[in-house]
Design a protein around this motif. Structure first.
Motif: not given
Length: 249
Positions: A174, A181, A184-185, A191, A216-220
């Protein structure tokens, strides 16, 4: 310049800017990159700051990781911690297991510790598959689009193939972990593959060194509570979470 003086200047800079890079600290202190990295690691372990890829951020400051470093860039980052986590994760695999192995540098470290030829591995990591084959392991490589930066197979074809499998265990990487969140990736297609693979696992393990927490990255791709998180040490604020394990030495 004495070590304590460098520490003081790093923390002062961090107080002003909230985030710093190794390069800017190196230029400010007129010292080597390796010295700065050692200083940041020491301050991170002392709980004075939070080490992240390429630098550090202030304590309790959520990092937003939009751009994803390449495999080559991440390969040696927190390598000691990754190996520690990976060795423990590999010890959880039992004879005849049917294992999903996510692409990534921390899951990649597991390959050095995998010995049982009775285990079958399914992976979306191209280099993982190549290394497993060389070790004589049973390997299934997912089909789909290859993402160059992470050496991962992604896309709808990979997601559909995963729906046919039922894994005894799955091991995942990850880019970030927060309670809100989740996991996330940066890439929505990657994702989707991670999310589907986790759904198909009887037991899920997320391999994450302590720098991934409060990032926190862009997409859960999963909730915070889905699976067991294996890390090198428990980060402040996560002490009560029973599904987080600080792996033994």
């Amino acid at each position: 310049m004495l070590t304590e003086q460098r520490y003081e200047l790093i923390l002062q800079l961090l107080e002003d800017k909230k985030s710093i890079t190794v390069n800017e600290v190196k230029d400010l202190l007129k010292t080597s990159e390796s010295t700065v990295r050692r200083d940041i690691t020491a301050l991170d372990k002392a709980g004075k700051l939070k080490k992240v890829f390429g630098g550090a951020v202030a304590k309790n400051y959520h990092t937003f990781a939009i751009q994803e470093p390449t495999v080559a860039q991440k390969k040696d980052w927190n390598l000691e911690e990754k190996r520690k986590i990976a060795k423990y994760a590999a010890s959880l695999i039992e004879p005849e297991d049917f294992v999903y192995l996510d692409a990534g540098t921390t899951t990649g470290c597991m390959l050095d510790y995998l010995m049982d030829l009775s285990v079958t591995y399914v992976t979306n990591g191209v280099s993982h598959a190549q290394r497993l084959v060389k070790k004589g392991m049973k390997v299934i490589l997912l089909g789909g689009e290859m993402k160059g930066t992470t050496d991962a197979v992604i896309g709808s074809q990979a997601v559909q193939l995963l729906m046919n499998y039922h894994f005894t265990k799955g091991f995942f990487g990850t880019n970030g972990i927060t309670k809100k969140a989740g996991l996330t990736t940066p890439d929505i297609n990657e994702a989707a593959v991670k999310s589907m693979a986790m759904e198909q696992c009887e037991a899920c393990y997320v391999l994450a060194d302590s720098s991934k927490f409060d990032t926190v990255s862009s997409v859960s791709f999963s909730t915070f509570y889905n699976g067991t998180i294996l890390t090198d040490r428990i980060v402040k604020g996560y002490e009560e979470q029973k599904h987080i394990i600080a792996v033994p030495e």
